[in-house]
Design an enzyme around this catalytic site. Structure first.
Site, PDB file in Angstrom:
ATOM      1  N   LYS A  69       0.818  -1.191   0.000  1.00  0.00           N
ATOM      2  CA  LYS A  69       0.000   0.000   0.000  1.00  0.00           C
ATOM      3  C   LYS A  69       0.864   1.257   0.000  1.00  0.00           C
ATOM      4  CE  LYS A  69      -3.475  -2.057   3.074  1.00  0.00           C
ATOM      5  NZ  LYS A  69      -4.021  -1.910   4.454  1.00  0.00           N
ATOM      6  N   GLU A 134       7.680   2.265  -6.021  1.00  0.00           N
ATOM      7  CA  GLU A 134       7.799   1.802  -4.630  1.00  0.00           C
ATOM      8  C   GLU A 134       7.984   3.012  -3.721  1.00  0.00           C
ATOM      9  OE1 GLU A 134       7.395  -0.184  -2.294  1.00  0.00           O
ATOM     10  OE2 GLU A 134       8.919  -1.754  -2.348  1.00  0.00           O
ATOM     11  N   ASP A 135       7.559   2.887  -2.472  1.00  0.00           N
ATOM     12  CA  ASP A 135       7.729   4.009  -1.540  1.00  0.00           C
ATOM     13  C   ASP A 135       9.155   4.105  -1.008  1.00  0.00           C
ATOM     14  OD1 ASP A 135       7.450   1.672  -0.040  1.00  0.00           O
ATOM     15  OD2 ASP A 135       6.034   2.506   1.400  1.00  0.00           O
ATOM     16  N   ASP A 138      14.872  -0.098   1.616  1.00  0.00           N
ATOM     17  CA  ASP A 138      15.577  -0.115   2.898  1.00  0.00           C
ATOM     18  C   ASP A 138      16.734  -1.114   2.789  1.00  0.00           C
ATOM     19  OD1 ASP A 138      16.330  -0.571   5.571  1.00  0.00           O
ATOM     20  OD2 ASP A 138      14.365  -0.056   6.324  1.00  0.00           O
TER      21      ASP A 138
HETATM   22  N1  HPA Z   1       9.055   3.418   6.980  1.00  0.00           N
HETATM   23  C1  HPA Z   1       7.996   2.715   6.501  1.00  0.00           C
HETATM   24  N2  HPA Z   1       8.099   1.553   5.874  1.00  0.00           N
HETATM   25  C2  HPA Z   1       9.345   1.065   5.721  1.00  0.00           C
HETATM   26  C3  HPA Z   1      10.483   1.750   6.183  1.00  0.00           C
HETATM   27  C4  HPA Z   1      10.330   2.981   6.851  1.00  0.00           C
HETATM   28  O1  HPA Z   1      11.298   3.660   7.307  1.00  0.00           O
HETATM   29  N3  HPA Z   1      11.566   1.003   5.847  1.00  0.00           N
HETATM   30  C5  HPA Z   1      11.063  -0.089   5.209  1.00  0.00           C
HETATM   31  N4  HPA Z   1       9.739  -0.067   5.128  1.00  0.00           N
HETATM   32 MG    MG Z   2       5.355  -0.570   4.120  1.00  0.00          MG
END
Ligand code: HPA
Ligand code: MG
Length: 220
Positions: A69, A134-135, A138
């Site tokens: 999401k 993608e948001d 990481d």
């Molecule tokens: N925030 C939200 N979702 C995530 C993050 C984060 O810093 N890192 C990986 N998924």
């Molecule tokens: Mg997430």
């Protein structure tokens, strides 16, 4: 695409009371890392970079694949800006959209494996040029696994746009094709990024504090 908007490790962010933050989150955040207006300005430029990169390679069109999401805001705003460029230029590309839902996070920890828990049939991507939206990247692990999964369905090409990339010792070295901001190794929420499904209703990208992590923790 060269360069990235880098937010340095010693950057203190903006105090919460300098911008509008919902009352119910005031005690749960350290600071505002990226105000919504700046996110918007950066996306305008990423849209231009994407169009300029893709048009010479693929004029038959692209599939923009939203990773739900967390990616929905970036996806919606990026798509708006790509469409704006498309309707105002001599050269344009047809765009279709698709969605995929993955889950790999509980609290602030990655679960290791990714699960596809919804979205369209990936068979539709065969022979297409796919732009994954993608948001946040990481560890990079989720995106590497997603790219492996997509490759099984034989797209013509796969490019990745991520709004955020975390500078993290856990990152396996993966870098997306298009990056909004490179950020310090802190857990961020807002602009659809969540912590156990909370904070998606926050407009700015903010750093969650210990109080917020505790308040919204789930049993692991
Ligand atoms: N925030 C939200 N979702 C995530 C993050 C984060 O810093 N890192 C990986 N998924
Ligand atoms: Mg997430």
């Amino acid at each position: 695409m060269g360069g990235s908007c880098e937010i340095k490790d010693d950057y203190a962010g903006y105090p919460l009371n300098m911008f509008c933050v919902p009352k119910h989150y005031e005690a749960d955040l350290t600071d505002i890392m990226i105000p919504a207006g700046l996110i918007n300005d950066r996306i305008e430029r990423i849209a231009r970079d994407i169009v300029q990169d893709i048009i010479p390679q693929e004029n038959r069109g692209i599939v923009v694949l939203c990773v739900l999401k967390g990616g929905y805001k970036f996806f919606a705003d990026l798509l708006d800006k790509i469409k704006q460029l498309n309707r105002n230029s001599e050269e344009s590309i047809p765009i279709s959209i698709d969605f995929i839902r993955l889950q790999s996070y509980k609290n602030d920890k990655s679960q290791g494996s990714i699960q596809v828990i919804g979205g369209d049939r990936l068979e539709n991507l065969k022979g297409k040029c796919v732009l994954v939206v993608e948001d946040i990247i990481d560890t990079g692990g989720t995106m590497i696994k997603l790219k492996e999964l997509l490759a099984k369905h034989e797209p013509k090409c796969v490019k990745v746009a991520s709004l955020l990339v975390k500078r993290s010792a856990r990152n396996c070295g993966y870098k997306p094709d298009f990056t909004g901001f490179e950020i310090p190794d802190e857990f961020v929420v807002g602009y659809a990024l969540d912590y156990n499904e909370h904070f998606r209703d926050l407009s700015h990208i903010c750093v969650i504090n210990e109080n917020g992590k505790k308040k919204y923790a789930v049993a692991s």
